[in-house]
Design a protein around this motif. Structure first.
Motif, PDB file in Angstrom:
ATOM      1  N   ARG A  79       0.853  -1.206   0.000  1.00  0.00           N
ATOM      2  CA  ARG A  79       0.000   0.000   0.000  1.00  0.00           C
ATOM      3  C   ARG A  79       0.886   1.252   0.000  1.00  0.00           C
ATOM      4  O   ARG A  79       0.584   2.240  -0.662  1.00  0.00           O
ATOM      5  N   THR A  80       1.983   1.203   0.728  1.00  0.00           N
ATOM      6  CA  THR A  80       2.930   2.333   0.755  1.00  0.00           C
ATOM      7  C   THR A  80       3.453   2.614  -0.650  1.00  0.00           C
ATOM      8  O   THR A  80       3.484   3.771  -1.093  1.00  0.00           O
ATOM      9  N   PHE A  83       0.765   4.280  -2.868  1.00  0.00           N
ATOM     10  CA  PHE A  83       0.644   5.732  -2.653  1.00  0.00           C
ATOM     11  C   PHE A  83       1.739   6.459  -3.428  1.00  0.00           C
ATOM     12  O   PHE A  83       1.485   7.480  -4.068  1.00  0.00           O
ATOM     13  N   VAL A 120      -2.225  -5.179  -4.663  1.00  0.00           N
ATOM     14  CA  VAL A 120      -1.618  -5.410  -3.356  1.00  0.00           C
ATOM     15  C   VAL A 120      -1.938  -6.865  -3.049  1.00  0.00           C
ATOM     16  O   VAL A 120      -3.120  -7.243  -3.009  1.00  0.00           O
ATOM     17  N   ALA A 121      -0.923  -7.698  -2.905  1.00  0.00           N
ATOM     18  CA  ALA A 121      -1.175  -9.143  -2.766  1.00  0.00           C
ATOM     19  C   ALA A 121      -1.859  -9.449  -1.440  1.00  0.00           C
ATOM     20  O   ALA A 121      -1.457  -8.950  -0.383  1.00  0.00           O
ATOM     21  N   ARG A 123      -2.446 -11.497   1.711  1.00  0.00           N
ATOM     22  CA  ARG A 123      -1.550 -12.375   2.480  1.00  0.00           C
ATOM     23  C   ARG A 123      -1.986 -13.830   2.295  1.00  0.00           C
ATOM     24  O   ARG A 123      -3.174 -14.133   2.288  1.00  0.00           O
ATOM     25  N   PHE A 155      -2.484 -12.169  12.142  1.00  0.00           N
ATOM     26  CA  PHE A 155      -3.028 -11.864  10.824  1.00  0.00           C
ATOM     27  C   PHE A 155      -4.286 -12.691  10.589  1.00  0.00           C
ATOM     28  O   PHE A 155      -4.261 -13.915  10.743  1.00  0.00           O
ATOM     29  N   ASP A 173       3.459  -8.743   2.658  1.00  0.00           N
ATOM     30  CA  ASP A 173       4.221  -7.689   1.993  1.00  0.00           C
ATOM     31  C   ASP A 173       5.022  -6.871   3.012  1.00  0.00           C
ATOM     32  O   ASP A 173       5.003  -7.162   4.216  1.00  0.00           O
ATOM     33  N   ASP A 175       4.696  -3.795   4.136  1.00  0.00           N
ATOM     34  CA  ASP A 175       3.905  -3.101   5.165  1.00  0.00           C
ATOM     35  C   ASP A 175       3.551  -4.069   6.289  1.00  0.00           C
ATOM     36  O   ASP A 175       3.650  -3.730   7.479  1.00  0.00           O
ATOM     37  N   GLU A 176       3.133  -5.259   5.895  1.00  0.00           N
ATOM     38  CA  GLU A 176       2.731  -6.257   6.894  1.00  0.00           C
ATOM     39  C   GLU A 176       3.927  -6.746   7.700  1.00  0.00           C
ATOM     40  O   GLU A 176       3.830  -6.913   8.926  1.00  0.00           O
ATOM     41  N   ASN A 178       6.697  -5.041   8.290  1.00  0.00           N
ATOM     42  CA  ASN A 178       7.101  -3.944   9.176  1.00  0.00           C
ATOM     43  C   ASN A 178       6.139  -3.790  10.350  1.00  0.00           C
ATOM     44  O   ASN A 178       6.557  -3.526  11.477  1.00  0.00           O
ATOM     45  N   ALA A 179       4.851  -3.911  10.072  1.00  0.00           N
ATOM     46  CA  ALA A 179       3.840  -3.751  11.133  1.00  0.00           C
ATOM     47  C   ALA A 179       3.985  -4.838  12.190  1.00  0.00           C
ATOM     48  O   ALA A 179       3.748  -4.594  13.374  1.00  0.00           O
ATOM     49  N   ALA A 180       4.367  -6.035  11.752  1.00  0.00           N
ATOM     50  CA  ALA A 180       4.492  -7.161  12.681  1.00  0.00           C
ATOM     51  C   ALA A 180       5.911  -7.300  13.229  1.00  0.00           C
ATOM     52  O   ALA A 180       6.155  -8.131  14.098  1.00  0.00           O
TER      53      ALA A 180
END
Lengths: 192, 192
Positions: A79-80, A83, A120-121, A123, A155, A173, A175-176, A178-180
């Motif tokens: 998603r990043t 954008f 955006v794949a 998960r 998730f 991906d 974002d995921e 990094n978030a986790a």
């Protein structure tokens, strides 16, 4: 962590899959993708070749091509990334590109603009048929996978993709990841 | 979603908090931050002013300043941002900057290099004392918060921050917002 339900995690950076025709258009007639390193799924590889992609707002100069070639060209971004490109692609399973945004792709020998193919794949968790039996999971089943650590999370909606051609690996991906707070080579576990 | 445990979500983009001395150094003696818009927490605001920040590998030209001024200057970035800057900041609660990476900050009237202050903010849930009573939650308690939708997930280690100066709002960063497919103004719910 329960050893029985442990799954390796692979964090996918942005990448592109190309058709044979697009490889020819971008790299020249007769050109073929060459393998830089194998991926977790048998027969899949990261190619030495990269392309540039241009969205309405931004571009990425070096996007890794994953081989072998496919029936449809598909750019997978976070998603990043979306954008930054100025696109709003949906979250989709690989291959389901109908109605998704297009993108301009530039290679050393030419360029191609596809009318659709940016996603955006969603998960997903690749697994061999024998893993699916062991876990009691069916193809396409939505799973929950827990990742531990200081950014630990669970998730949801992890799509099981079962095949005797697949190796056990959960793909998320950047974002995921990094978030986790999780990196490729670390582990999660399927939550009942 | 259980209405009783519903919490609004706020996705924080990269931003910076400055000391009074650093506002003076960056914007000139006697300069003060001016309010662009109020934030969810009473008295907090996004300022009209921005600064540039320079890491060893990359920079961001316009980083929003959040006011009012604080006892220590602190830059809050996502993991994605941190890679772009070339830094590896820890996940920390706001204010806990000891041993974190420094950063060069440039304003219209001067520049400052701080020796520490760059963090990836730990996900947290601001709540008023009355919310905490209603939820049966103590300050600093680690909570789990579920976000729904196609990228639904359950965030673990959400730090409760309880004060009679706080309004109910869960703060996550852009990586976390993108991973969960959630935007500011949407809702999560505390999981028991």
């Amino acid at each position: 962590m329960s050893e029985a339900k442990k799954v390796p995690v692979g964090v996918s950076a942005r990448h592109i899959h190309l058709t044979e025709a697009h490889v020819a258009a971008l790299f020249g007639e007769g050109a073929a993708l060459t393998e830089m390193k194998p991926l977790s799924q048998p027969g899949q590889f990261a190619a030495n070749e990269t392309v540039a992609v241009y969205g309405p707002k931004g571009a990425f100069a070096k996007v890794r091509i994953l081989g072998p070639t496919r029936p449809a060209t598909q750019l997978e971004v976070s998603r990043t990334d979306a954008f930054a490109l100025g696109l709003n692609p949906p979250v989709r399973e690989s291959g389901k590109i109908k109605g998704t945004p297009g993108i301009r792709i530039v290679g050393p020998a030419g360029e191609v603009t596809v009318e659709q193919g940016v996603i955006v794949a969603a998960r997903h968790l690749h697994m061999h048929t024998s893993d699916a039996e062991r876990f009691g999971v069916a193809d396409k089943q939505l799973l929950r996978v827990r990742v531990g650590g200081e950014r630990g999370l669970v998730f949801g909606n992890v799509v099981a993709r079962v095949s005797d051609q697949f190796a056990l690996d959960m793909h998320i991906d950047t974002d995921e990841g990094n978030a986790a707070g999780v990196a490729t080579g670390e582990y999660g576990e399927i939550v009942d």
